[in-house]
Scaffold this active site. Sequence first.
Site, short mmCIF file in Angstrom:
data_model
loop_
_atom_site.label_atom_id
_atom_site.label_comp_id
_atom_site.label_asym_id
_atom_site.label_seq_id
_atom_site.Cartn_x
_atom_site.Cartn_y
_atom_site.Cartn_z
N ASP A 82 -30.36 -61.71 -43.05
CA ASP A 82 -30.35 -61.60 -44.52
C ASP A 82 -29.38 -62.57 -45.18
OD1 ASP A 82 -32.17 -59.29 -44.88
OD2 ASP A 82 -30.67 -58.30 -43.64
N HIS A 106 -36.51 -56.57 -45.47
CA HIS A 106 -35.37 -55.87 -46.07
C HIS A 106 -35.38 -56.25 -47.55
CE1 HIS A 106 -31.55 -54.10 -46.81
NE2 HIS A 106 -31.11 -54.12 -45.56
N GLY A 132 -36.68 -54.19 -33.86
CA GLY A 132 -37.86 -54.92 -33.43
C GLY A 132 -38.30 -54.57 -32.02
N GLU A 225 -19.35 -35.28 -23.29
CA GLU A 225 -19.52 -34.30 -24.37
C GLU A 225 -19.84 -34.98 -25.70
OE1 GLU A 225 -19.79 -31.17 -24.35
OE2 GLU A 225 -19.03 -30.58 -22.39
N1 LIG Z 1 -32.79 -56.01 -36.60
C1 LIG Z 1 -33.58 -55.01 -36.94
O1 LIG Z 1 -33.84 -54.12 -36.18
C2 LIG Z 1 -34.19 -54.95 -38.32
C3 LIG Z 1 -34.90 -53.78 -38.70
C4 LIG Z 1 -35.56 -53.78 -39.93
C5 LIG Z 1 -35.47 -54.90 -40.76
N2 LIG Z 1 -34.75 -55.99 -40.36
C6 LIG Z 1 -34.71 -57.16 -41.23
O2 LIG Z 1 -35.40 -58.21 -40.58
C7 LIG Z 1 -34.83 -59.47 -40.95
C8 LIG Z 1 -34.43 -60.23 -39.71
O3 LIG Z 1 -33.38 -59.52 -39.07
P1 LIG Z 1 -33.14 -59.67 -37.51
O4 LIG Z 1 -32.10 -58.66 -37.13
O5 LIG Z 1 -34.46 -59.67 -36.79
O6 LIG Z 1 -32.52 -61.13 -37.47
P2 LIG Z 1 -31.97 -61.91 -36.20
O7 LIG Z 1 -32.44 -61.28 -34.93
O8 LIG Z 1 -30.50 -62.09 -36.34
O9 LIG Z 1 -32.69 -63.32 -36.41
C9 LIG Z 1 -32.48 -64.34 -35.51
C10 LIG Z 1 -33.47 -65.44 -35.78
O10 LIG Z 1 -33.14 -66.09 -37.02
C11 LIG Z 1 -33.04 -67.48 -36.80
N3 LIG Z 1 -32.02 -68.10 -37.65
C12 LIG Z 1 -30.71 -67.79 -37.72
N4 LIG Z 1 -30.09 -68.61 -38.58
C13 LIG Z 1 -31.05 -69.47 -39.04
C14 LIG Z 1 -31.04 -70.56 -39.95
N5 LIG Z 1 -29.90 -70.92 -40.55
N6 LIG Z 1 -32.20 -71.21 -40.20
C15 LIG Z 1 -33.34 -70.83 -39.58
N7 LIG Z 1 -33.42 -69.81 -38.71
C16 LIG Z 1 -32.29 -69.14 -38.45
C17 LIG Z 1 -32.61 -67.61 -35.34
O11 LIG Z 1 -32.96 -68.90 -34.93
P3 LIG Z 1 -32.74 -69.46 -33.43
O12 LIG Z 1 -33.89 -68.90 -32.67
O13 LIG Z 1 -32.78 -70.92 -33.62
O14 LIG Z 1 -31.40 -68.93 -33.00
C18 LIG Z 1 -33.43 -66.50 -34.69
O15 LIG Z 1 -34.73 -66.95 -34.38
C19 LIG Z 1 -33.66 -59.14 -41.87
O16 LIG Z 1 -34.10 -59.19 -43.19
C20 LIG Z 1 -33.31 -57.71 -41.48
O17 LIG Z 1 -32.66 -56.98 -42.49
C21 LIG Z 1 -34.12 -56.05 -39.16
#
Ligand SMILES: NC(=O)c1ccc[n+]([C@@H]2O[C@H](COP(=O)([O-])OP(=O)(O)OC[C@H]3O[C@@H](n4cnc5c(N)ncnc54)[C@H](OP(=O)(O)O)[C@@H]3O)[C@@H](O)[C@H]2O)c1
Length: 324
Positions: A82, A106, A132, A225
Site C-alpha cells: 500500500d 485494500h 494470499g 497455555e
Molecule cells: N498480505 C495480505 O494477506 C493481504 C490481504 C488482503 C489485502 N491485501 C492488500 O493487497 C495488496 C498487496 O499486499 P501484499 O501483502 O500482497 O504485498 P507484498 O506481498 O508486500 O507485495 C510484494 C510485491 O510487490 C512488488 N513491489 C514492491 N515494491 C514495488 C515497487 N516499488 N514497484 C513495483 N512493484 C513493487 C514486489 O516486487 P518484486 O517481486 O520485484 O519484489 C512484489 O512482487 C495491498 O493493498 C494489501 O493491503 C494484502
Amino acid sequence: MELLRDADIDPVPLARKRVAILGYGNQGRAQALNLHDSGIDVVVGLRGGSGSALDAESHGLSTALLEDAVSSADVVMMLAPDEIHAALYREIETNLREGAAIGFSHGLSVRFGYVEPRPDLDVFLVAPKGPGTALRSLYTEGKGMIAVWAVARDATGHAREIALAYGRAIGSGRAGLIASSFAEEAEADLFNEQAVVWGAVPELLIAGFETLVAGGVSPELAYLECVGELKLIADLIEARGIAGMREAISNTAELGALLGGRRIIDESVRKRMAEVLSEVRAGRFAEELRREETEGYPRLEEARRDNRETLLEETYRRLGKTSD
Ligand SMILES: NC(=O)c1ccc[n+]([C@@H]2O[C@H](COP(=O)([O-])OP(=O)(O)OC[C@H]3O[C@@H](n4cnc5c(N)ncnc54)[C@H](OP(=O)(O)O)[C@@H]3O)[C@@H](O)[C@H]2O)c1
C-alpha cells in the site's frame, strides 16, 4: 447487507478482458494464479530485474515490465504494498488505457487520497479477507475466501460487473462477496489490524506468557497455555461461532472465561479502541505508514529484530517449531 455468490454473478464481463496484476507478492501471486486457473488472460507486471518473474512464469503466467503490462490491459490490479501505491500509480498513469478499470485489494490508497485515479477510469475494490496463501489454497481445494467489494467510480457504466466478475474469478464468489465502500473497508481493516486480531491479540498472548513466567511457571508451559491454544479457539470459533465455542469447552474453562474475560477487556479497553478508530478515520495511521516507507522502514526493522530475541520466541523454537 448484500452478499453475492457465484450463481448471482455474471463471469462474462471479464471473459474477453486482459488483467494486469501489479506485484507478485502475498496477494498478487494468489490472485494471478486463481484468475489464470479461472481462464482469465492475466499478465503479471513487475519492475525490472524482479526475482518474482521466474516463479510466475514457471506457473504458466505471462510477465512484463509494469508499463507494458498496464498498456496491454483492460483491468489493472494494484497488488504492490500500500505504501508505494502513490509512486506506483504516478509511474503507470500515462500507460493506463482510456476507460480501463483500476482495482485494489485494500481501500487505503483511495480512501486517504494517496491515489487519485484519472476521471475516465473505473475504480473498484475486491479485498479478500485473509492472506494470499489461504486465498490460493482455498481456491485449489474448490473453496473460496470471502471478500469485500466496492466501486469508487463507475466511469464506464460497467464497474460493478467488472468488480464482481473479478471477485468470482479469484474464487471469492464461492464463499461470498460483501458490498461495502473503500472508506468502510479501509477503516475497518486498519482498526482490526491495530486494535483486535493483529495488534491486540498477540500483545495479549505475550502479556499472559510474561505474567506466568514472572509468577514462576516454566516458559514451556506458559507458552503452551497462552500461545499454543490460540489455534484451538480459532478453529472452534470458525466452526461454531463464539457462543458455540464457549459451549464446547469444559465448565471450568467456560466459567473462567466468563469471570476473567470481561475483567481484562473492560470499558477502558473499549475506550482506547474507540480512540484507535477515530485516529484511523482522521488518517493518522495512513500518514504513519507513508512516513515509515519514506524513512526506509526504521520502526519495522527494529521491531522485527527485537521480536526474534525474546524469551517467548526462544521457547517457541525450543518446543521444536521454527520461525522461518
Ligand atoms: N498480505 C495480505 O494477506 C493481504 C490481504 C488482503 C489485502 N491485501 C492488500 O493487497 C495488496 C498487496 O499486499 P501484499 O501483502 O500482497 O504485498 P507484498 O506481498 O508486500 O507485495 C510484494 C510485491 O510487490 C512488488 N513491489 C514492491 N515494491 C514495488 C515497487 N516499488 N514497484 C513495483 N512493484 C513493487 C514486489 O516486487 P518484486 O517481486 O520485484 O519484489 C512484489 O512482487 C495491498 O493493498 C494489501 O493491503 C494484502
